[in-house]
Scaffold this motif. Structure first.
Motif, PDB file in Angstrom:
ATOM      1  N   THR A  84     -11.093   6.290  -7.921  1.00  0.00           N
ATOM      2  CA  THR A  84      -9.983   4.165  -7.722  1.00  0.00           C
ATOM      3  C   THR A  84     -10.721   3.570  -7.617  1.00  0.00           C
ATOM      4  O   THR A  84     -10.913   2.561  -8.589  1.00  0.00           O
ATOM      5  CB  THR A  84      -8.602   4.224  -7.384  1.00  0.00           C
ATOM      6  N   LEU A  85     -11.747   3.198  -6.385  1.00  0.00           N
ATOM      7  CA  LEU A  85     -12.422   2.218  -5.679  1.00  0.00           C
ATOM      8  C   LEU A  85     -13.346   2.927  -5.735  1.00  0.00           C
ATOM      9  O   LEU A  85     -14.377   2.049  -5.959  1.00  0.00           O
ATOM     10  CB  LEU A  85     -12.053   1.767  -4.426  1.00  0.00           C
ATOM     11  N   VAL A  86     -13.640   4.221  -5.583  1.00  0.00           N
ATOM     12  CA  VAL A  86     -15.377   4.352  -4.789  1.00  0.00           C
ATOM     13  C   VAL A  86     -14.846   6.164  -6.173  1.00  0.00           C
ATOM     14  O   VAL A  86     -14.139   6.710  -6.380  1.00  0.00           O
ATOM     15  CB  VAL A  86     -15.349   5.655  -3.694  1.00  0.00           C
ATOM     16  N   PRO A 123       7.814  -7.068  -3.012  1.00  0.00           N
ATOM     17  CA  PRO A 123       8.100  -6.123  -4.102  1.00  0.00           C
ATOM     18  C   PRO A 123       6.888  -4.853  -3.688  1.00  0.00           C
ATOM     19  O   PRO A 123       6.100  -5.064  -3.128  1.00  0.00           O
ATOM     20  CB  PRO A 123       7.364  -6.119  -5.139  1.00  0.00           C
ATOM     21  N   TRP A 124       6.586  -3.381  -3.790  1.00  0.00           N
ATOM     22  CA  TRP A 124       5.266  -2.478  -3.531  1.00  0.00           C
ATOM     23  C   TRP A 124       5.030  -1.741  -5.368  1.00  0.00           C
ATOM     24  O   TRP A 124       5.485  -1.317  -6.055  1.00  0.00           O
ATOM     25  CB  TRP A 124       5.639  -1.734  -2.766  1.00  0.00           C
ATOM     26  N   VAL A 125       3.480  -1.943  -4.963  1.00  0.00           N
ATOM     27  CA  VAL A 125       3.208  -1.442  -6.270  1.00  0.00           C
ATOM     28  C   VAL A 125       1.506  -0.620  -5.723  1.00  0.00           C
ATOM     29  O   VAL A 125       1.105  -0.444  -5.237  1.00  0.00           O
ATOM     30  CB  VAL A 125       2.538  -2.472  -7.638  1.00  0.00           C
ATOM     31  N   HIS A 126       2.032   0.712  -6.358  1.00  0.00           N
ATOM     32  CA  HIS A 126       0.771   1.527  -6.254  1.00  0.00           C
ATOM     33  C   HIS A 126       0.070   1.970  -6.993  1.00  0.00           C
ATOM     34  O   HIS A 126       0.405   2.155  -8.460  1.00  0.00           O
ATOM     35  CB  HIS A 126       1.525   2.634  -5.908  1.00  0.00           C
ATOM     36  N   VAL A 127      -1.525   2.057  -6.592  1.00  0.00           N
ATOM     37  CA  VAL A 127      -2.598   1.707  -8.090  1.00  0.00           C
ATOM     38  C   VAL A 127      -2.927   2.406  -7.956  1.00  0.00           C
ATOM     39  O   VAL A 127      -4.281   2.982  -6.608  1.00  0.00           O
ATOM     40  CB  VAL A 127      -3.455   0.085  -7.446  1.00  0.00           C
ATOM     41  N   ALA A 128      -3.520   3.316  -8.681  1.00  0.00           N
ATOM     42  CA  ALA A 128      -4.504   5.008  -8.426  1.00  0.00           C
ATOM     43  C   ALA A 128      -4.698   6.101  -9.799  1.00  0.00           C
ATOM     44  O   ALA A 128      -3.906   5.284 -11.149  1.00  0.00           O
ATOM     45  CB  ALA A 128      -3.485   5.929  -7.669  1.00  0.00           C
ATOM     46  N   VAL A 172      -1.006   0.640 -17.203  1.00  0.00           N
ATOM     47  CA  VAL A 172      -2.069   1.430 -17.987  1.00  0.00           C
ATOM     48  C   VAL A 172      -3.042   1.392 -17.679  1.00  0.00           C
ATOM     49  O   VAL A 172      -3.104   0.179 -19.094  1.00  0.00           O
ATOM     50  CB  VAL A 172      -2.126   2.828 -18.294  1.00  0.00           C
ATOM     51  N   LEU A 173      -4.326   0.853 -17.250  1.00  0.00           N
ATOM     52  CA  LEU A 173      -5.452   0.316 -17.381  1.00  0.00           C
ATOM     53  C   LEU A 173      -6.499   1.443 -17.117  1.00  0.00           C
ATOM     54  O   LEU A 173      -6.583   1.996 -16.864  1.00  0.00           O
ATOM     55  CB  LEU A 173      -6.479  -0.656 -16.229  1.00  0.00           C
ATOM     56  N   PRO A 174      -7.880   0.927 -18.608  1.00  0.00           N
ATOM     57  CA  PRO A 174      -9.036   2.001 -17.751  1.00  0.00           C
ATOM     58  C   PRO A 174      -9.621   2.424 -16.561  1.00  0.00           C
ATOM     59  O   PRO A 174     -10.354   2.492 -16.579  1.00  0.00           O
ATOM     60  CB  PRO A 174      -9.353   1.963 -20.100  1.00  0.00           C
ATOM     61  N   ASP A 175      -9.616   0.383 -15.989  1.00  0.00           N
ATOM     62  CA  ASP A 175     -10.435   0.279 -15.041  1.00  0.00           C
ATOM     63  C   ASP A 175      -9.922  -1.008 -14.351  1.00  0.00           C
ATOM     64  O   ASP A 175      -8.535  -0.414 -14.860  1.00  0.00           O
ATOM     65  CB  ASP A 175     -11.937   0.347 -15.310  1.00  0.00           C
ATOM     66  N   LEU A 176     -10.306  -1.491 -13.589  1.00  0.00           N
ATOM     67  CA  LEU A 176      -9.193  -2.432 -12.447  1.00  0.00           C
ATOM     68  C   LEU A 176      -9.747  -3.712 -12.754  1.00  0.00           C
ATOM     69  O   LEU A 176      -8.664  -4.757 -12.677  1.00  0.00           O
ATOM     70  CB  LEU A 176     -10.388  -1.882 -10.825  1.00  0.00           C
ATOM     71  N   HIS A 177     -10.636  -4.198 -14.197  1.00  0.00           N
ATOM     72  CA  HIS A 177     -10.265  -5.259 -14.454  1.00  0.00           C
ATOM     73  C   HIS A 177      -8.939  -5.823 -15.383  1.00  0.00           C
ATOM     74  O   HIS A 177      -8.061  -4.759 -15.970  1.00  0.00           O
ATOM     75  CB  HIS A 177     -11.478  -5.366 -16.164  1.00  0.00           C
ATOM     76  N   GLY A 178      -8.579  -6.401 -14.641  1.00  0.00           N
ATOM     77  CA  GLY A 178      -7.043  -7.677 -15.434  1.00  0.00           C
ATOM     78  C   GLY A 178      -6.748  -7.220 -14.813  1.00  0.00           C
ATOM     79  O   GLY A 178      -4.924  -7.472 -14.568  1.00  0.00           O
TER      80      GLY A 178
END
Length: 217
Positions: free
Chosen positions: A11-13, A160-165, A201-207
């Protein structure tokens, strides 16, 4: 208090780049083949031995991948992934996108299938500080088990809680099961088994900020 939690590797690395290039050090020309084999074996090792330290998961998964691909490993070679993990590259958009979240008042946390010492080394390369970290070493389990999420909920009562992965299996499926709002970073353009599981859904972290705030509503 509003929280955005993240998986780290993938996700980040750039986990795929890290594994394939590290595998090249012990098996030149075979990094991509070993990456594909490694991915198949790692989840199995984690499920078989949820109390195993992640550096041992890395070693055993690489050992099995090499056996599958007919690659001979020296005794010291199995530690190559743990040795190089602090140097695996951070995706280029991470700094700006996480900074935007923090500026908008979001607290940031890592929920990672990793050891404390390894994630501490990785955090030195992440361009934004995190307010909390939950590791597999802390909870004695690996995602997609519930333990990371349960520990974080008890400790912080996020709302709130949002999980990003990036991982559909390790992160999106348990977050959906537990009713956690979620954003799938689909870097490999995968087709989900169940399209209802990734909320956004995103293809990467942009936006990312706009999508996290949409998911939180």
């Amino acid at each position: 208090m509003k929280w955005a939690t993240f998986d780290c590797f993938g996700t980040l690395v750039d986990w795929r780049h890290g594994i394939s290039t590290s595998a090249e050090l012990v098996a030149p020309g075979k990094g991509e083949r070993l990456l594909a084999a490694y991915i198949r074996h790692e989840a199995v090792v984690q499920k078989e031995s949820p109390g195993l330290r992640y550096r041992e998961v890395l070693a055993e998964s690489l050992r099995r991948a090499c056996a599958q691909e007919g690659v001979a490993l020296g005794d010291d070679d199995v530690s190559v992934l743990a040795a190089t993990i602090p140097y695996w590259p951070v995706f280029p958009e991470v700094g700006a996108e996480l900074s935007a979240l923090r500026a908008a008042g979001w607290n940031l946390a890592l929920l990672t299938n990793c050891d404390r010492d390894l994630i501490a080394e990785t955090q030195r390369r992440l361009p934004v500080p995190f307010d909390a970290v939950v590791t597999s070493e802390d909870v004695g389990a690996y995602k997609p088990a519930d333990a990371h999420f349960d520990r974080f909920r008890r400790a912080h009562a996020p709302d709130p809680w949002v999980h990003v992965a990036q991982s559909y299996m390790h992160d999106m499926e348990p977050a959906h099961r537990l009713g956690i709002r979620r954003v799938w970073i689909n870097r490999q353009a995968e087709r989900p088994k169940d399209p209802s599981i990734p909320q956004e859904v995103l293809p990467d972290l942009h936006g990312l900020l706009a999508v996290v705030e949409k998911a939180a509503r």
